[in-house]
Write an enzyme that holds these catalytic residues in place. Structure first.
Site, PDB file in Angstrom:
ATOM      1  N   ARG A 137      14.137 -38.456  51.672  1.00  3.26           N
ATOM      2  CA  ARG A 137      14.400 -39.896  51.738  1.00  3.26           C
ATOM      3  C   ARG A 137      15.402 -40.285  52.817  1.00  3.26           C
ATOM      4  NH1 ARG A 137      15.216 -41.981  45.844  1.00  3.26           N
ATOM      5  NH2 ARG A 137      14.396 -43.911  46.676  1.00  3.26           N
ATOM      6  N   GLN A 167      10.823 -43.143  56.090  1.00  3.92           N
ATOM      7  CA  GLN A 167      11.083 -44.341  55.262  1.00  3.92           C
ATOM      8  C   GLN A 167       9.805 -45.110  54.932  1.00  3.92           C
ATOM      9  OE1 GLN A 167      14.324 -46.771  56.650  1.00  3.92           O
ATOM     10  NE2 GLN A 167      15.773 -45.093  56.415  1.00  3.92           N
ATOM     11  N   ASP A 191       8.169 -43.709  51.809  1.00  2.00           N
ATOM     12  CA  ASP A 191       9.012 -43.525  50.633  1.00  2.00           C
ATOM     13  C   ASP A 191       8.506 -44.352  49.439  1.00  2.00           C
ATOM     14  OD1 ASP A 191      10.971 -43.195  48.770  1.00  2.00           O
ATOM     15  OD2 ASP A 191      12.639 -43.704  50.088  1.00  2.00           O
ATOM     16  N   SER A 229      10.962 -45.407  46.661  1.00  2.00           N
ATOM     17  CA  SER A 229      11.704 -46.641  46.941  1.00  2.00           C
ATOM     18  C   SER A 229      10.847 -47.874  46.720  1.00  2.00           C
ATOM     19  CB  SER A 229      12.231 -46.651  48.381  1.00  2.00           C
ATOM     20  OG  SER A 229      13.341 -45.815  48.510  1.00  2.00           O
ATOM     21  N   TYR A 274      22.408 -38.980  46.402  1.00  5.67           N
ATOM     22  CA  TYR A 274      22.284 -39.265  44.970  1.00  5.67           C
ATOM     23  C   TYR A 274      23.641 -39.084  44.283  1.00  5.67           C
ATOM     24  CZ  TYR A 274      17.197 -39.085  45.406  1.00  5.67           C
ATOM     25  OH  TYR A 274      15.896 -39.339  45.747  1.00  5.67           O
TER      26      TYR A 274
HETATM   27  P1  NAD Z   1      18.341 -43.075  41.476  1.00  2.00           P
HETATM   28  O1  NAD Z   1      17.120 -43.768  40.945  1.00  2.00           O
HETATM   29  O2  NAD Z   1      18.402 -41.609  41.447  1.00  2.00           O
HETATM   30  O3  NAD Z   1      19.627 -43.639  40.703  1.00  2.00           O
HETATM   31  C1  NAD Z   1      19.936 -45.019  40.685  1.00  2.00           C
HETATM   32  C2  NAD Z   1      21.428 -45.224  40.836  1.00  2.00           C
HETATM   33  O4  NAD Z   1      22.112 -44.770  39.672  1.00  2.00           O
HETATM   34  C3  NAD Z   1      22.055 -44.479  42.016  1.00  2.00           C
HETATM   35  O5  NAD Z   1      22.625 -45.415  42.889  1.00  2.00           O
HETATM   36  C4  NAD Z   1      23.102 -43.602  41.344  1.00  2.00           C
HETATM   37  O6  NAD Z   1      24.270 -43.460  42.127  1.00  2.00           O
HETATM   38  C5  NAD Z   1      23.384 -44.346  40.068  1.00  2.00           C
HETATM   39  N1  NAD Z   1      24.051 -43.563  39.021  1.00  2.00           N
HETATM   40  C6  NAD Z   1      23.809 -42.297  38.625  1.00  2.00           C
HETATM   41  N2  NAD Z   1      24.651 -41.917  37.638  1.00  2.00           N
HETATM   42  C7  NAD Z   1      25.437 -42.993  37.379  1.00  2.00           C
HETATM   43  C8  NAD Z   1      26.482 -43.245  36.462  1.00  2.00           C
HETATM   44  N3  NAD Z   1      26.920 -42.310  35.613  1.00  2.00           N
HETATM   45  N4  NAD Z   1      27.076 -44.454  36.482  1.00  2.00           N
HETATM   46  C9  NAD Z   1      26.657 -45.412  37.351  1.00  2.00           C
HETATM   47  N5  NAD Z   1      25.669 -45.255  38.230  1.00  2.00           N
HETATM   48  C10 NAD Z   1      25.064 -44.050  38.258  1.00  2.00           C
HETATM   49  O7  NAD Z   1      18.639 -43.555  42.963  1.00  2.00           O
HETATM   50  P2  NAD Z   1      17.688 -44.189  44.063  1.00  2.00           P
HETATM   51  O8  NAD Z   1      17.537 -45.625  43.868  1.00  2.00           O
HETATM   52  O9  NAD Z   1      16.458 -43.365  44.100  1.00  2.00           O
HETATM   53  O10 NAD Z   1      18.553 -43.933  45.385  1.00  2.00           O
HETATM   54  C11 NAD Z   1      19.511 -42.947  45.442  1.00  2.00           C
HETATM   55  C12 NAD Z   1      20.013 -42.730  46.822  1.00  2.00           C
HETATM   56  O11 NAD Z   1      18.972 -42.448  47.741  1.00  2.00           O
HETATM   57  C13 NAD Z   1      20.769 -43.875  47.378  1.00  2.00           C
HETATM   58  O12 NAD Z   1      21.857 -43.353  48.092  1.00  2.00           O
HETATM   59  C14 NAD Z   1      19.817 -44.493  48.311  1.00  2.00           C
HETATM   60  O13 NAD Z   1      20.473 -45.246  49.292  1.00  2.00           O
HETATM   61  C15 NAD Z   1      19.198 -43.262  48.874  1.00  2.00           C
HETATM   62  N6  NAD Z   1      17.983 -43.573  49.551  1.00  2.00           N
HETATM   63  C16 NAD Z   1      17.987 -43.438  50.889  1.00  2.00           C
HETATM   64  C17 NAD Z   1      16.892 -43.768  51.608  1.00  2.00           C
HETATM   65  C18 NAD Z   1      16.905 -43.638  53.085  1.00  2.00           C
HETATM   66  O14 NAD Z   1      17.919 -43.341  53.673  1.00  2.00           O
HETATM   67  N7  NAD Z   1      15.805 -43.856  53.716  1.00  2.00           N
HETATM   68  C19 NAD Z   1      15.752 -44.223  50.958  1.00  2.00           C
HETATM   69  C20 NAD Z   1      15.768 -44.347  49.581  1.00  2.00           C
HETATM   70  C21 NAD Z   1      16.901 -44.006  48.889  1.00  2.00           C
END
Ligand code: NAD
Length: 409
Positions: free
Chosen positions: A121, A127, A130, A133, A228
Site C-alpha cells: 500500500r 495506489q 489498492d 482502500s 499500520y
Molecule cells: P486499518 O484498517 O488497519 O486500521 C484503521 C485505523 O485504526 C488505523 O489508522 C490504525 O492506526 C487505527 N488503530 C489501530 N489500533 C488502534 C487503537 N488501539 N486505537 C485507536 N486507533 C487504532 O488501517 P487502514 O485504513 O487500512 O490504513 C492503515 C495505514 O495504511 C494508514 O497509515 C494509511 O495511511 C496507510 N495507507 C497508505 C496508503 C498509501 O500510501 N498509498 C494507502 C492506503 C493506506
C-alpha cells in the site's frame, strides 16, 4: 487469454469483480472477457451491459472450463477451489494471512492465486490498485449514513421558525482510510466531529478533513510497521479505554474503524462506556467480525438497542451494501493490477516487480508468498529455496522473466 468474471456466491455479497466500464482496458491488453451469467445482478448490471461491452456471457461450467484467469471479489468456496484447473489464475480478496489454508488448497490444485489484499500500500505506483482502500472508503461513508439514519435527530445544526436544533456530536475512532472518509462524511452532514487514533501522524490528517483530534495522555504513539498501528500492551489498552470513556459519553454517534493487521480488533468502547452514553446514541462498529469488534457489546452482523437506549450496529460487509460504487472502484483497482500481468494477450509474472512478488500467493503448485508460507509452517507446499517461483503449470501463465512493468496510466 480469457479473463473470466465470476458471480459471487458468499452470503450477502452483491459486488462484482469487473464492471462493463473497465472491460475495454483489459480487451485493449489483448485479453477476451467472459462473464458468468448474472455476475453483475447484485450491482444492478445486467448481462446485456457486459455483452454491449464486448464480453461473452457463459455458464458456471463454461467459466471454469474456458477462463485462464478468474476474477472475483470474495474468497472462493471449497467447491469453487475444487473446480480450478492447473495453471488457472484466481484473483480476489483471498486473505492469505487470515486464511492460509485456502492458499494451500489453491496450490494443491496447481492454480495461481493472486490476492488484492496483499498489494503493497505504500508503493505509490500501486495506489490505483489498492482495493482495500477503495472498499474501506465506501465503508466509512456508509457507516455514517447508517448512523445518521438510525439517529432519531438532525445531524446538522438547524435554525428554523420552530427554533434551533443542536448539531450531533460524532466521534470517529481509528483514522485510517475508512475513518478519514467517515470524518469527511459526518462533517458534510453538519456534525461536530472529533477523532482519535494511536498513530500520531493521523492528527493532521483528521484536522485536514474537519475533525478535532483527541490527544490521550495515557497512550504514546503506537505506529507499527508499514504505516499500520501496532497492538497495544494490556496496560496501554486499559489506560486508553479509561481515558476514552469520558469522551465517548459526550457523543451522539460513535463510528469505530480501528484494526491491527492479523490481530483481533482492539476494544475501544467498553460496556461501561456504552452504559454512560445517552439514550438515542448510535454506535457503528466497522471492525466487528467473528474475531470481535471495537465495541465490547457489538454482535457481528446484528443491530440492537441496549437497555439504556444505545443502538449498536455491527455491519460486516458495508461495501456490499453500496455494490454499485464498490464494484466500480474495485473493478478499476483490479484492472490496474491485471494490466501489470497481461501484456499482448499473455499472462506473465515478473519476479522483479514488487507488486507481483507481494500479490502472487501460489504458483506452480507452491505457496510462494513468504508471509503466508510462514503461517502454514513446515508442512506448507513451498519451494525448496523459499523464493518466489515464476510461471504456472501450463500455458495459461507464461513462465516468468517477462518484464511487465507498472500499470499503464
Ligand atoms: P486499518 O484498517 O488497519 O486500521 C484503521 C485505523 O485504526 C488505523 O489508522 C490504525 O492506526 C487505527 N488503530 C489501530 N489500533 C488502534 C487503537 N488501539 N486505537 C485507536 N486507533 C487504532 O488501517 P487502514 O485504513 O487500512 O490504513 C492503515 C495505514 O495504511 C494508514 O497509515 C494509511 O495511511 C496507510 N495507507 C497508505 C496508503 C498509501 O500510501 N498509498 C494507502 C492506503 C493506506
Amino acid at each position: 487469454m480469457k479473463v473470466g468474471v465470476a458471480r459471487e456466491t458468499a452470503p450477502g455479497e452483491r459486488r462484482v469483480a469487473l464492471v462493463p466500464e473497465t472491460l475495454a482496458r483489459i480487451q485493449k491488453a489483448g485479453a477476451e472477457v467472459i462473464v458468468e451469467t448474472g455476475a453483475g445482478e447484485g450491482s444492478h448490471i445486467p448481462d446485456a451491459a457486459y455483452e454491449a461491452a464486448g464480453a461473452a456471457i457463459v455458464s458456471t461450467d463454461e467459466l471454469y472450463a474456458q477462463a485462464d484467469l478468474i476474477a472475483r471479489v470474495q474468497k472462493p468456496t471449497a467447491a469453487e477451489v475444487g473446480r480450478l484447473r492447473a495453471g488457472q489464475v484466481l484473483v480476489g480478496f483471498l486473505q492469505p494471512l487470515l486464511d492460509p489454508r485456502l492458499a494451500a488448497d489453491i496450490a494443491a490444485r496447481n492454480a495461481v492465486a493472486i490476492s488484492l489484499d496483499a498489494i503493497p500500500r505504500t508503493l505509490s505506483r500501486a495506489q490505483t490498485m489498492d482495493a482495500l482502500s477503495s472498499q474501506a472508503n465506501v465503508g466509512g461513508y456508509k457507516a455514517v449514513i447508517l448512523a445518521a439514519d438510525t439517529f432519531g435527530r438532525y445531524v446538522p445544526m438547524l435554525t428554523t421558525a420552530a427554533g434551533t436544533a443542536k448539531p450531533a456530536n460524532v466521534l470517529v475512532l481509528g483514522i485510517g482510510v475508512a475513518g478519514l472518509q467517515a470524518i469527511a462524511t459526518a462533517r458534510r452532514l453538519g456534525g461536530v466531529v472529533k477523532a482519535y487514533d494511536v498513530r500520531k501522524e493521523t492528527a493532521e490528517q483528521a484536522r485536514s478533513v474537519g475533525a478535532q483530534f483527541i490527544e490521550l495522555k495515557s497512550v504514546a504513539d503506537a505506529t507499527g510497521e508499514g504505516g499500520y498501528a501496532r497492538a497495544l500492551t494490556p496496560e496501554e489498552q486499559h489506560a486508553q479505554q479509561e481515558e476514552l470513556n469520558s469522551h465517548i459519553a459526550a457523543q451522539d454517534i460513535v463510528i469505530t474503524t480501528a484494526q491491527v493487521p492479523g490481530r483481533r480488533p482492539p476494544v475501544l468502547v467498553t460496556a461501561a462506556a456504552v452504559a454512560a452514553m445517552k439514550p438515542g446514541s448510535v454506535i457503528v462498529d466497522m471492525a466487528a467480525s467473528d474475531l470481535g469488534g471495537n465495541c465490547e457489546l457489538s454482535r457481528a452482523g446484528e443491530t440492537y438497542e441496549t437497555d439504556n437506549g444505545v443502538t449498536i450496529l455491527a455491519p460486516t460487509n458495508l461495501p456490499a451494501t453500496m455494490a454499485g460504487s464498490a464494484s466500480l472502484f474495485y473493478s478499476r483497482n483490479l484492472a490496474a493490477l491485471l494490466l501489470t500481468f497481461i501484456k499482448g494477450g499473455q499472462f506473465a509474472i515478473d519476479p522483479n516487480d514488487e507488486v507481483h512478488t507481494a500479490t502472487v500467493i501460489t504458483n506452480g503448485g507452491q505457496v510462494v508468498q513468504t508471509a503466508t508460507r510462514k503461517l502454514l509452517g513446515p508442512s506448507a507446499p513451498a519451494t525448496a529455496s523459499g523464493t518466489t517461483t515464476t510461471g504456472a503449470a501450463n500455458g495459461a501463465a507464461t513462465p516468468g522473466g517477462t518484464t511487465t512493468g507498472g500499470a499503464p496510466a
